[in-house]
Enzyme design. Structure first.
Site, PDB file in Angstrom:
ATOM      1  N   LYS A   1       0.448  -1.161  -0.173  1.00  0.00           N
ATOM      2  CA  LYS A   1      -0.124  -0.384   0.248  1.00  0.00           C
ATOM      3  C   LYS A   1       0.927   1.526  -0.093  1.00  0.00           C
ATOM      4  CE  LYS A   1      -2.217   1.965   3.649  1.00  0.00           C
ATOM      5  NZ  LYS A   1      -2.471   3.654   3.376  1.00  0.00           N
TER       6      LYS A   1
ATOM      7  N   ASP B   1      -3.213   4.115  -2.243  1.00  0.00           N
ATOM      8  CA  ASP B   1      -4.180   4.942  -1.141  1.00  0.00           C
ATOM      9  C   ASP B   1      -4.538   6.264  -0.861  1.00  0.00           C
ATOM     10  OD1 ASP B   1      -5.845   5.364   0.677  1.00  0.00           O
ATOM     11  OD2 ASP B   1      -4.415   4.703   2.963  1.00  0.00           O
TER      12      ASP B   1
ATOM     13  N   LYS C   1      -7.109   8.482  -0.986  1.00  0.00           N
ATOM     14  CA  LYS C   1      -8.446   8.451  -0.517  1.00  0.00           C
ATOM     15  C   LYS C   1      -8.463   9.929  -1.425  1.00  0.00           C
ATOM     16  CE  LYS C   1      -6.995   6.483   4.124  1.00  0.00           C
ATOM     17  NZ  LYS C   1      -5.937   6.551   4.049  1.00  0.00           N
TER      18      LYS C   1
ATOM     19  N   ASP D   1     -13.047  14.727  -3.732  1.00  0.00           N
ATOM     20  CA  ASP D   1     -13.104  16.874  -3.978  1.00  0.00           C
ATOM     21  C   ASP D   1     -14.820  16.762  -4.812  1.00  0.00           C
ATOM     22  OD1 ASP D   1     -12.580  18.719  -5.029  1.00  0.00           O
ATOM     23  OD2 ASP D   1     -10.603  18.455  -4.442  1.00  0.00           O
TER      24      ASP D   1
ATOM     25  N   THR E   1     -11.168   4.507  10.761  1.00  0.00           N
ATOM     26  CA  THR E   1     -10.689   3.267  11.822  1.00  0.00           C
ATOM     27  C   THR E   1     -10.002   3.872  13.230  1.00  0.00           C
ATOM     28  OG1 THR E   1      -8.876   2.163  10.538  1.00  0.00           O
ATOM     29  CG2 THR E   1     -10.594   1.308  10.576  1.00  0.00           C
TER      30      THR E   1
ATOM     31  N   ARG F   1       2.380  -0.589  10.559  1.00  0.00           N
ATOM     32  CA  ARG F   1       3.324  -0.492  11.550  1.00  0.00           C
ATOM     33  C   ARG F   1       3.898  -1.676  12.355  1.00  0.00           C
ATOM     34  NH1 ARG F   1       0.665   4.669  14.684  1.00  0.00           N
ATOM     35  NH2 ARG F   1      -1.142   3.879  13.556  1.00  0.00           N
TER      36      ARG F   1
HETATM   37  O1  C5P Z   1       0.278   1.623  11.176  1.00  0.00           O
HETATM   38  P1  C5P Z   1      -1.326   0.798  11.222  1.00  0.00           P
HETATM   39  O2  C5P Z   1      -0.746  -0.656  10.775  1.00  0.00           O
HETATM   40  O3  C5P Z   1      -2.643   1.324  11.762  1.00  0.00           O
HETATM   41  O4  C5P Z   1      -1.151   1.508   9.625  1.00  0.00           O
HETATM   42  C1  C5P Z   1      -3.094   1.476   9.171  1.00  0.00           C
HETATM   43  C2  C5P Z   1      -3.142   1.975   7.734  1.00  0.00           C
HETATM   44  O5  C5P Z   1      -3.940   2.160   7.089  1.00  0.00           O
HETATM   45  C3  C5P Z   1      -2.057   3.158   7.212  1.00  0.00           C
HETATM   46  O6  C5P Z   1      -1.851   4.028   5.932  1.00  0.00           O
HETATM   47  C4  C5P Z   1      -3.177   4.278   7.354  1.00  0.00           C
HETATM   48  O7  C5P Z   1      -3.553   5.589   5.961  1.00  0.00           O
HETATM   49  C5  C5P Z   1      -4.387   3.136   6.499  1.00  0.00           C
HETATM   50  N1  C5P Z   1      -6.092   3.102   7.002  1.00  0.00           N
HETATM   51  C6  C5P Z   1      -6.586   2.797   8.030  1.00  0.00           C
HETATM   52  N2  C5P Z   1      -7.615   3.379   8.395  1.00  0.00           N
HETATM   53  C7  C5P Z   1      -8.724   4.005   7.488  1.00  0.00           C
HETATM   54  C8  C5P Z   1      -8.212   3.992   6.194  1.00  0.00           C
HETATM   55  C9  C5P Z   1      -6.975   3.423   5.915  1.00  0.00           C
HETATM   56  O8  C5P Z   1      -6.135   2.829   9.503  1.00  0.00           O
HETATM   57  N3  C5P Z   1     -10.285   3.583   7.275  1.00  0.00           N
END
Ligand code: C5P
Length: 233
Positions: free
Chosen positions: A33, A60, A62, A65, A120, A212
């Protein structure tokens, strides 16, 4: 087919390529991603470079607009040959339809297009107080998912905890792409609506997005393979 998408949230091409080099001898090539941080730092060149290394890519960005701007932007992104990209469902059905139109190439092919429902990191409390949305968050997500389905999109990004609800409302083939994944023995960071890869599989996610827990792990390949084992096998 279920897959694990690794969120490569790095701020330079050098960092992400050094990270991906660790997977050179891994038996499975991670689905990558590329989010805003990396795209704004390294641009379309890094998308092409990672694609040329044989990874599938979820771009990604997002988009959110006016429909005309989203349509024209998606037309530009369609030339990048990514496998999946996204918009915010909050941009309305009209905007999502415009995105789909822009993304579809002249030969009819296009990457998967999914919609973000509620991030999330957003809790019920923040949604009510900051966004003035009073309905239960599950209902908001199911409604946004249904709007995405009506617009012709392939699925949504949502918390794994809401994947079953989305499938119930939109059908089992409507994709649930779920970030907010943590191992049972790890910290939540800034994520709120989270679960483990194994539980995400049980609830019905099609793709988990893991950042992460893999990128900051001492052994990223082992952490990635742990996700694959819990989620795909
Ligand atoms: O590090 P972590 O596992 O929290 O990363 C989650 C990834 O998913 C990040 O790149 C974040 O931008 C993305 N994301 C998210 N919630 C969403 C959409 C995308 O955490 N609803």
């Amino acid at each position: 087919m279920k897959d694990v998408i690794v969120a490569c949230d790095f701020s330079s091409a050098e960092q992400v390529l050094t990270f991906l080099d660790k997977f050179a001898s891994c038996e499975r090539k991670p689905f990558v991603k590329i989010g805003m941080e990396l795209y704004y730092a390294a641009g379309p060149a890094i998308v092409r470079e990672i694609k040329a290394r044989g990874h599938r890519i979820f771009l990604d960005l997002k988009l959110h607009d006016i429909p005309n701007t989203v349509r024209k932007t998606m037309k530009v992104l369609s030339a990048l040959d990514v496998d999946m990209t996204n918009v915010h469902a909050a941009g309305t059905i009209e905007m999502m339809k415009a995105a789909l139109e822009g993304l579809t190439r002249e030969d009819g092919t296009r990457p998967l297009l999914i919609a973000v429902t509620q991030l999330t990191s957003t809790s019920q409390e923040r949604m009510e107080q900051d966004l003035l949305i009073k309905e239960p968050i599950g209902e908001v997500i199911a409604h946004y998912a249904d709007n995405a389905r009506k617009a012709g999109l392939d699925g949504v990004v949502c918390s794994p905890l809401e994947a079953a609800l989305v499938k119930e409302r939109c059908g089992s083939s409507f994709l649930a792409v779920t970030p907010g994944i943590r191992f049972a023995d790890a910290a939540a960071d800034d994520q709120v609506r989270i679960t483990t890869p194994a539980r995400a599989k049980e609830i019905g996610s099609d793709f988990i997005v893991v950042g992460r827990p893999v990128t900051a792990a001492q052994d990223p390949v082992a952490a990635y393979l742990r996700c694959v084992e819990e989620f795909c096998e």
